[in-house]
Design a protein around this motif. Structure first.
Motif, PDB file in Angstrom:
ATOM      1  N   SER A 271       0.841  -1.194   0.000  1.00 26.20           N
ATOM      2  CA  SER A 271       0.000   0.000   0.000  1.00 26.20           C
ATOM      3  C   SER A 271       0.875   1.241   0.000  1.00 26.20           C
ATOM      4  O   SER A 271       2.052   1.183   0.378  1.00 26.20           O
ATOM      5  CB  SER A 271      -0.893   0.008   1.245  1.00 26.20           C
ATOM      6  N   PRO A 272       0.349   2.396  -0.383  1.00 26.25           N
ATOM      7  CA  PRO A 272       1.099   3.637  -0.199  1.00 26.25           C
ATOM      8  C   PRO A 272       1.182   3.978   1.283  1.00 26.25           C
ATOM      9  O   PRO A 272       0.447   3.425   2.108  1.00 26.25           O
ATOM     10  CB  PRO A 272       0.260   4.668  -0.962  1.00 26.25           C
ATOM     11  N   ALA A 273       2.102   4.866   1.655  1.00 28.06           N
ATOM     12  CA  ALA A 273       2.217   5.301   3.050  1.00 28.06           C
ATOM     13  C   ALA A 273       0.975   6.089   3.436  1.00 28.06           C
ATOM     14  O   ALA A 273       0.360   6.764   2.608  1.00 28.06           O
ATOM     15  CB  ALA A 273       3.474   6.154   3.231  1.00 28.06           C
ATOM     16  N   GLY A 274       0.579   5.978   4.703  1.00 27.98           N
ATOM     17  CA  GLY A 274      -0.590   6.697   5.192  1.00 27.98           C
ATOM     18  C   GLY A 274      -0.507   6.898   6.680  1.00 27.98           C
ATOM     19  O   GLY A 274       0.335   6.310   7.368  1.00 27.98           O
ATOM     20  N   SER A 275      -1.394   7.725   7.205  1.00 22.95           N
ATOM     21  CA  SER A 275      -1.380   8.040   8.631  1.00 22.95           C
ATOM     22  C   SER A 275      -1.690   6.799   9.449  1.00 22.95           C
ATOM     23  O   SER A 275      -2.457   5.927   9.034  1.00 22.95           O
ATOM     24  CB  SER A 275      -2.407   9.137   8.938  1.00 22.95           C
ATOM     25  N   LEU A 276      -1.086   6.717  10.607  1.00 24.77           N
ATOM     26  CA  LEU A 276      -1.242   5.580  11.509  1.00 24.77           C
ATOM     27  C   LEU A 276      -2.061   6.016  12.720  1.00 24.77           C
ATOM     28  O   LEU A 276      -1.699   7.003  13.374  1.00 24.77           O
ATOM     29  CB  LEU A 276       0.145   5.098  11.959  1.00 24.77           C
ATOM     30  N   PRO A 277      -3.189   5.352  13.017  1.00 25.66           N
ATOM     31  CA  PRO A 277      -3.731   4.136  12.391  1.00 25.66           C
ATOM     32  C   PRO A 277      -4.857   4.398  11.386  1.00 25.66           C
ATOM     33  O   PRO A 277      -5.433   3.455  10.870  1.00 25.66           O
ATOM     34  CB  PRO A 277      -4.295   3.399  13.598  1.00 25.66           C
ATOM     35  N   GLY A 278      -5.190   5.654  11.118  1.00 24.33           N
ATOM     36  CA  GLY A 278      -6.405   5.992  10.380  1.00 24.33           C
ATOM     37  C   GLY A 278      -6.541   5.365   9.017  1.00 24.33           C
ATOM     38  O   GLY A 278      -7.649   5.050   8.578  1.00 24.33           O
ATOM     39  N   HIS A 304       4.579  -5.668  -5.471  1.00 24.48           N
ATOM     40  CA  HIS A 304       3.400  -5.270  -6.237  1.00 24.48           C
ATOM     41  C   HIS A 304       2.709  -4.107  -5.532  1.00 24.48           C
ATOM     42  O   HIS A 304       2.187  -4.265  -4.423  1.00 24.48           O
ATOM     43  CB  HIS A 304       2.454  -6.461  -6.395  1.00 24.48           C
ATOM     44  N   PHE A 305       2.727  -2.962  -6.192  1.00 22.71           N
ATOM     45  CA  PHE A 305       2.190  -1.736  -5.604  1.00 22.71           C
ATOM     46  C   PHE A 305       0.726  -1.557  -5.983  1.00 22.71           C
ATOM     47  O   PHE A 305       0.286  -1.982  -7.061  1.00 22.71           O
ATOM     48  CB  PHE A 305       3.004  -0.531  -6.068  1.00 22.71           C
ATOM     49  N   SER A 306      -0.022  -0.909  -5.116  1.00 22.12           N
ATOM     50  CA  SER A 306      -1.436  -0.665  -5.369  1.00 22.12           C
ATOM     51  C   SER A 306      -1.605   0.395  -6.451  1.00 22.12           C
ATOM     52  O   SER A 306      -0.678   1.144  -6.772  1.00 22.12           O
ATOM     53  CB  SER A 306      -2.133  -0.198  -4.083  1.00 22.12           C
ATOM     54  N   VAL A 307      -2.813   0.459  -7.011  1.00 17.17           N
ATOM     55  CA  VAL A 307      -3.100   1.405  -8.082  1.00 17.17           C
ATOM     56  C   VAL A 307      -2.872   2.837  -7.618  1.00 17.17           C
ATOM     57  O   VAL A 307      -2.386   3.682  -8.371  1.00 17.17           O
ATOM     58  CB  VAL A 307      -4.553   1.229  -8.577  1.00 17.17           C
ATOM     59  N   SER A 308      -3.209   3.124  -6.359  1.00 18.32           N
ATOM     60  CA  SER A 308      -3.086   4.492  -5.850  1.00 18.32           C
ATOM     61  C   SER A 308      -1.639   4.890  -5.592  1.00 18.32           C
ATOM     62  O   SER A 308      -1.351   6.043  -5.303  1.00 18.32           O
ATOM     63  CB  SER A 308      -3.887   4.641  -4.549  1.00 18.32           C
ATOM     64  N   SER A 309      -0.735   3.911  -5.681  1.00 15.32           N
ATOM     65  CA  SER A 309       0.683   4.220  -5.487  1.00 15.32           C
ATOM     66  C   SER A 309       1.282   4.724  -6.789  1.00 15.32           C
ATOM     67  O   SER A 309       0.966   4.251  -7.873  1.00 15.32           O
ATOM     68  CB  SER A 309       1.441   2.973  -5.015  1.00 15.32           C
ATOM     69  N   GLY A 310       2.162   5.665  -6.704  1.00 14.53           N
ATOM     70  CA  GLY A 310       2.848   6.182  -7.884  1.00 14.53           C
ATOM     71  C   GLY A 310       3.780   5.161  -8.500  1.00 14.53           C
ATOM     72  O   GLY A 310       4.270   5.360  -9.618  1.00 14.53           O
ATOM     73  N   GLU A 311       4.029   4.034  -7.801  1.00 15.45           N
ATOM     74  CA  GLU A 311       4.956   3.015  -8.300  1.00 15.45           C
ATOM     75  C   GLU A 311       4.247   1.854  -8.972  1.00 15.45           C
ATOM     76  O   GLU A 311       4.856   0.847  -9.285  1.00 15.45           O
ATOM     77  CB  GLU A 311       5.811   2.496  -7.138  1.00 15.45           C
TER      78      GLU A 311
END
Length: 546
Positions: A271-278, A304-311
């Motif tokens: 997944s992309p990085a995101g706030s913890l834990p929200g 394998h990166f998610s669609v929302s990830s820039g990678e």
């Protein structure tokens, strides 16, 4: 239980051997030492539960031996046998935890009473130690599960997530400075039987091993933690709070460790990085989708990166139109109806070629294709066998256990395995349909009935063969045998017979009658009519009204 007799006089050691009821106290091994120093070596090596010792010895006094036992062999019980009625000796015995102080000459009752007390005390303490050890083992087993439950709740329960995070921070599982995190899912494969057999068929033990290997590359460096996710199907999750770490490099290191231990590498949804834990709940969905949408034709990719990830891989995004099962459905149907091995093999090969033509195959696509293939099978059986359909489907589903579809989300992917599965599925379907048709009906009777009801339509030999799950050769042969004409001529004869009836209605034009019986060209209708009756439609109408 073992016992050690320590005295510098051999006759005293012999007396103790004779006076104590060793069998009654369930003491199976008795050793002897002639000095305190010798006793220490024997205690180190054999760890006796009971020591019966003299207080005064030339080499290593009883007090020195008691002091050593108290400090280094605290579980050992000892009894002092002495020829000196000395208060200081008694006090030292009590201070060092001695069971009793017996004066020489030794009375049998006194020594056996003391040995009984010592044995009872030793066994009681041994049981307490065993119980504490069992409790400790249970706690050690529960503690990781407890931590995994908390980490899983951090993802699944947004109401208590903040409180759960504070608890995990307080217990040192997550650093207090972790404000953001990535969530990774490790691809597990329930269908990898060879790997599972290495763990005695215990999937939980396998997951435990994978988690431990992952944590060797995470916890010592304070990068994150791997854990068994308990919120759904079997999954291993990684909470990575060192978001500056190159995820691809980290996964490469973990896979080296997995390959060294298990001889395989695993796929990771990121997944992309995101706030913890929200963001954790949505991050888990994104990581799972990344695994479902990974391109199985790129065997060397494990990150394998998610669609929302820039990678996210652009070749997956830009891939053209995906093939659908409808593209090969007619091929499958004709192959199944024919029962021909070459036709079945060709249909299976065509399926895999169509599937891989776009350059992208994902587990999500495989799951969809498998569902479509099984739905096709179910519909075909219901159409063909009527009342026999349910028992036939039950038979096919039972056969699926011996020939399961390859695991769509496994560690590895083989297009050939899917080709072989599709061939086997079509072959078993063809055999069930063939057997059911023989029992259920006479195909020619139903074909004739169908022609009589649909003679107005453009009926082709291939269409009718597909409709009734028989080969074209079968239909041609049967019509020659039963009616002496071929399939096309039979349809023509039915149409002419219907036309004869309609010609008696003078309000209908010849062009209307021609269309109504399936001839779109009135001239061709007249030609066929004359060929079969010897007169034109117009002359037949005149004769019919005379």
């Amino acid at each position: 239980m073992k016992a050690l007799i320590v005295d510098d006089e051999a006759r005293v050691r012999k007396a103790v051997r004779l006076l104590v009821d060793w069998d009654g106290h369930q003491i199976g091994e008795i050793m002897e030492a002639g000095s305190g120093n010798e006793a220490i070596e024997l205690i180190r090596e054999h760890k006796p539960g009971l020591v019966i010792m003299d207080m005064m010895m030339e080499s290593g006094s009883g007090i020195e031996l008691m002091t050593w036992v108290n400090e280094f062999a605290g579980n050992t019980k000892f009894i002092v046998v002495s020829g000196h009625n000395d208060f200081d000796f008694v006090r030292e015995t009590v201070r060092h935890g001695g069971i009793d102080y017996i004066l020489k000459p030794i009375e049998p009752e006194a020594i056996n009473t003391a040995v009984g007390k010592a044995v009872a005390a030793w066994r009681s303490e041994a049981e307490e130690r065993s119980q504490r050890q069992r409790q400790s083992i249970r706690l050690n087993e529960i503690k990781p599960i407890y931590g995994e439950r908390l980490l899983s709740a951090l993802i699944d329960d947004p109401v208590t997530a903040e409180a759960t995070l504070r608890r995990l921070v307080a217990e040192g599982v997550i650093p207090g400075s972790a404000g953001a995190a990535r969530l990774l899912l490790v691809q597990t494969d329930a269908g990898n039987n060879p790997l599972l057999r290495r763990f005695g068929g215990d999937s939980e033990l396998l997951y435990y091993a994978i988690v431990n290997i992952c944590n060797e590359f995470l916890q010592p460096q304070g990068k994150g933690t791997a854990f068994r996710y308990w919120g759904g199907p079997p999954e291993i999750a990684i909470l990575l709070w060192d978001v500056q770490e190159s995820v691809t490099e980290l996964i490469g290191k973990i896979n080296q460790g997995l390959f060294h231990t298990l001889q395989l590498r695993m796929h990771f949804g990121i997944s992309p990085a995101g706030s913890l834990p929200g963001r954790l709940a949505s991050q888990r969905i994104e990581a799972a989708e990344a695994l479902l949408r990974r391109n199985l034709l790129r065997h060397e990719d494990y990150s394998h990166f998610s669609v929302s990830s820039g990678e996210y891989r652009q070749d997956v995004v830009a891939a053209g139109a995906r093939p659908i099962f409808a593209d090969v459905q007619e091929d499958w149907k004709m192959a199944v109806v024919s029962g021909n091995m070459d036709a079945l093999s060709a249909a299976a090969q065509h399926w895999t070629e169509e599937f891989s033509r776009s350059g992208v195959i994902t587990p999500e696509m495989l799951g969809s294709w498998k569902a479509d293939a099984l739905l096709f099978r179910s519909r075909l059986v219901r159409e063909a066998l009527g009342s026999q359909a349910e028992s036939a489907l039950a038979e096919l589903e039972l056969a699926d256990r011996d020939n399961p579809a390859p695991y769509a989300t496994g560690y590895s992917f083989s297009l050939f395995a899917w080709r072989d599965w599709s061939f086997s599925l079509m072959l078993s379907l063809s055999r069930v349909l063939s057997a059911g048709q023989v029992k259920e009906r006479n195909p020619l009777t139903e074909i004739v009935k169908y022609i009589d009801q649909n003679y107005q339509s453009d009926l082709s030999l291939q269409e009718v063969a597909g409709k009734f799950y028989v080969s074209r050769e079968y239909i041609s042969r049967k019509f020659k045998q039963e009616y002496g004409i071929n399939f096309t001529d039979y349809i023509g004869s039915v149409r002419i017979e219907k036309a004869k009836l309609l010609l008696q209605n003078h309000n209908l034009k010849l062009s209307q009658i021609s269309e109504m019986v399936g001839f779109h060209d009135v001239k061709y209708f007249s030609k066929v009519f004359k060929k079969q009756t010897g007169v034109t439609p117009k002359d037949y109408r005149i004769q019919a009204t005379l």
